[in-house]
Motif scaffolding. Structure first.
Motif, PDB file in Angstrom:
ATOM      1  N   ARG A  15      10.888  37.365  -3.298  1.00 15.78           N
ATOM      2  CA  ARG A  15      10.439  36.075  -3.820  1.00 15.78           C
ATOM      3  C   ARG A  15      11.324  35.638  -4.984  1.00 15.78           C
ATOM      4  O   ARG A  15      11.940  36.472  -5.643  1.00 15.78           O
ATOM      5  N   LYS A  16      11.367  34.342  -5.228  1.00 13.80           N
ATOM      6  CA  LYS A  16      12.119  33.805  -6.354  1.00 13.80           C
ATOM      7  C   LYS A  16      11.258  32.808  -7.118  1.00 13.80           C
ATOM      8  O   LYS A  16      10.386  32.168  -6.534  1.00 13.80           O
ATOM      9  N   VAL A  17      11.508  32.699  -8.413  1.00 16.76           N
ATOM     10  CA  VAL A  17      10.795  31.713  -9.237  1.00 16.76           C
ATOM     11  C   VAL A  17      11.817  30.806  -9.902  1.00 16.76           C
ATOM     12  O   VAL A  17      12.962  31.201 -10.149  1.00 16.76           O
ATOM     13  N   GLU A  18      11.388  29.602 -10.168  1.00 23.39           N
ATOM     14  CA  GLU A  18      12.265  28.611 -10.796  1.00 23.39           C
ATOM     15  C   GLU A  18      12.054  28.643 -12.311  1.00 23.39           C
ATOM     16  O   GLU A  18      10.929  28.525 -12.794  1.00 23.39           O
ATOM     17  N   LEU A  19      13.148  28.818 -13.046  1.00 21.77           N
ATOM     18  CA  LEU A  19      13.084  28.730 -14.507  1.00 21.77           C
ATOM     19  C   LEU A  19      13.211  27.267 -14.898  1.00 21.77           C
ATOM     20  O   LEU A  19      14.205  26.612 -14.552  1.00 21.77           O
ATOM     21  N   SER A  20      12.221  26.747 -15.586  1.00 19.48           N
ATOM     22  CA  SER A  20      12.188  25.332 -15.943  1.00 19.48           C
ATOM     23  C   SER A  20      13.423  24.926 -16.750  1.00 19.48           C
ATOM     24  O   SER A  20      13.797  25.586 -17.717  1.00 19.48           O
ATOM     25  N   LYS A  21      14.040  23.822 -16.338  1.00 19.66           N
ATOM     26  CA  LYS A  21      15.212  23.321 -17.069  1.00 19.66           C
ATOM     27  C   LYS A  21      14.831  22.848 -18.465  1.00 19.66           C
ATOM     28  O   LYS A  21      15.646  22.861 -19.373  1.00 19.66           O
ATOM     29  N   ASP A  22      13.576  22.412 -18.617  1.00 26.18           N
ATOM     30  CA  ASP A  22      13.126  21.916 -19.925  1.00 26.18           C
ATOM     31  C   ASP A  22      12.912  23.042 -20.929  1.00 26.18           C
ATOM     32  O   ASP A  22      12.804  22.783 -22.135  1.00 26.18           O
ATOM     33  N   VAL A  23      12.845  24.270 -20.451  1.00 30.05           N
ATOM     34  CA  VAL A  23      12.606  25.415 -21.333  1.00 30.05           C
ATOM     35  C   VAL A  23      13.788  26.379 -21.333  1.00 30.05           C
ATOM     36  O   VAL A  23      14.214  26.851 -22.385  1.00 30.05           O
ATOM     37  N   PHE A  24      14.338  26.639 -20.149  1.00 29.77           N
ATOM     38  CA  PHE A  24      15.406  27.633 -20.020  1.00 29.77           C
ATOM     39  C   PHE A  24      16.781  27.011 -19.779  1.00 29.77           C
ATOM     40  O   PHE A  24      17.753  27.736 -19.602  1.00 29.77           O
ATOM     41  N   LYS A 111      13.015  27.380 -27.297  1.00 31.96           N
ATOM     42  CA  LYS A 111      13.635  26.940 -26.048  1.00 31.96           C
ATOM     43  C   LYS A 111      15.139  27.157 -26.082  1.00 31.96           C
ATOM     44  O   LYS A 111      15.753  27.522 -25.070  1.00 31.96           O
ATOM     45  N   SER A 112      15.747  26.955 -27.248  1.00 32.79           N
ATOM     46  CA  SER A 112      17.189  27.175 -27.387  1.00 32.79           C
ATOM     47  C   SER A 112      17.533  28.650 -27.171  1.00 32.79           C
ATOM     48  O   SER A 112      18.508  28.986 -26.490  1.00 32.79           O
ATOM     49  N   GLU A 201       4.516  31.034 -16.517  1.00 30.15           N
ATOM     50  CA  GLU A 201       3.795  29.756 -16.484  1.00 30.15           C
ATOM     51  C   GLU A 201       3.251  29.405 -17.862  1.00 30.15           C
ATOM     52  O   GLU A 201       3.295  28.242 -18.290  1.00 30.15           O
ATOM     53  N   GLU A 202       2.762  30.408 -18.582  1.00 33.58           N
ATOM     54  CA  GLU A 202       2.238  30.167 -19.926  1.00 33.58           C
ATOM     55  C   GLU A 202       3.339  29.757 -20.896  1.00 33.58           C
ATOM     56  O   GLU A 202       3.139  28.878 -21.741  1.00 33.58           O
ATOM     57  N   ILE A 203       4.508  30.358 -20.765  1.00 31.25           N
ATOM     58  CA  ILE A 203       5.655  29.975 -21.610  1.00 31.25           C
ATOM     59  C   ILE A 203       6.031  28.538 -21.352  1.00 31.25           C
ATOM     60  O   ILE A 203       6.259  27.752 -22.297  1.00 31.25           O
ATOM     61  N   ASN A 204       6.102  28.154 -20.086  1.00 30.81           N
ATOM     62  CA  ASN A 204       6.451  26.767 -19.737  1.00 30.81           C
ATOM     63  C   ASN A 204       5.418  25.791 -20.309  1.00 30.81           C
ATOM     64  O   ASN A 204       5.770  24.720 -20.832  1.00 30.81           O
ATOM     65  N   THR A 205       4.136  26.168 -20.233  1.00 34.34           N
ATOM     66  CA  THR A 205       3.074  25.294 -20.743  1.00 34.34           C
ATOM     67  C   THR A 205       3.159  25.151 -22.259  1.00 34.34           C
ATOM     68  O   THR A 205       3.057  24.046 -22.806  1.00 34.34           O
ATOM     69  N   ASN A 206       3.357  26.274 -22.948  1.00 31.61           N
ATOM     70  CA  ASN A 206       3.388  26.261 -24.412  1.00 31.61           C
ATOM     71  C   ASN A 206       4.591  25.512 -24.979  1.00 31.61           C
ATOM     72  O   ASN A 206       4.495  24.851 -26.011  1.00 31.61           O
ATOM     73  N   LEU A 207       5.737  25.624 -24.302  1.00 29.19           N
ATOM     74  CA  LEU A 207       6.971  25.056 -24.856  1.00 29.19           C
ATOM     75  C   LEU A 207       7.328  23.695 -24.278  1.00 29.19           C
ATOM     76  O   LEU A 207       8.291  23.068 -24.723  1.00 29.19           O
ATOM     77  N   SER A 208       6.553  23.220 -23.329  1.00 29.13           N
ATOM     78  CA  SER A 208       6.842  21.905 -22.735  1.00 29.13           C
ATOM     79  C   SER A 208       6.063  20.792 -23.401  1.00 29.13           C
ATOM     80  O   SER A 208       6.141  19.635 -23.006  1.00 29.13           O
ATOM     81  N   LYS A 209       5.321  21.129 -24.465  1.00 29.12           N
ATOM     82  CA  LYS A 209       4.505  20.132 -25.145  1.00 29.12           C
ATOM     83  C   LYS A 209       5.379  19.141 -25.889  1.00 29.12           C
ATOM     84  O   LYS A 209       6.442  19.469 -26.360  1.00 29.12           O
TER      85      LYS A 209
END
Length: 209
Positions: A15-24, A111-112, A201-209
């Protein structure tokens, strides 16, 4: 950016997961990283340093020589900092080194840091895991499977896991934190960042605010 999901034995699950461009995948902001790391290190300082000043030194208070006519500088106390055994002038005093940073800046810094590690391919995503009992050997087996037994690693879990945390506590090169505890200095001060699927998923939620 897609990353393969591994199990705790280091094998690809397929399986593969997508690392959000807005965070990673953002352009790293070096100044935000600098401020966040500076704040973290400042918060680690106890600020209990203290040296005795002339008012705190025990000694005579009499004037040690007459004011004029000696040909040398005037001196009023043996406790003066210019004499051996006197108090220290402008010495350190207890203080609080902490300072405030805006939440938006701290999010940008994290995020940086994540983007830097993702760009350098230092992010590993693994399945959520647990141990039946706290045992350092179990955690060492995971490190060896991921080829991290001789390298610095930071494990990010989705929630508090006492057994995994206690199993890693004696290991100097590995640290386990929750996704809500993610911090810039920890992300950068590691060779590999190991993130569980649930925490991603929690990292994406916390840092996408």
């Amino acid at each position: 950016m897609k990353v393969a999901v591994l199990d705790i034995t280091g094998k690809d699950t397929g399986r593969k997961v997508e690392l959000s461009k807005d965070v990673f995948g953002i352009e790293p902001n070096d100044h935000a990283i600098y401020l966040d790391v500076k704040q973290y290190l400042a918060n680690q300082r106890q600020g209990t340093h203290k040296s005795k000043e002339r008012a705190e030194i025990s000694g005579s208070t009499r004037k040690i020589k007459k004011q004029k006519g000696t040909g040398t500088a005037r001196a009023g106390s043996i406790k003066s900092g210019v004499f051996r055994g006197g108090g220290r002038m402008f010495g350190p005093r207890p203080r609080d080194y902490s300072f405030k940073l805006n939440k938006s800046l701290k999010r940008l810094a994290r995020k940086s840091a994540l983007s830097i590690q993702a760009k350098d391919e230092n992010v590993i995503v693994i399945e959520d895991f647990n141990f039946e009992t706290p045992k350092t050997k179990n955690f060492l087996d995971v490190l060896k499977s991921l080829e991290l037994d001789t390298r610095k690693s930071l494990f990010v879990l989705s929630n508090e896991n006492a057994n995994v945390y206690l199993s890693s506590r004696n290991l100097k090169k590995s640290k386990v934190i929750k996704a809500s505890e993610l911090y810039t200095y920890g992300v950068l001060n590691t060779n590999k960042l190991v993130i569980t699927e649930g925490s991603l998923e929690e990292i994406n939620t916390n840092l996408s605010k």
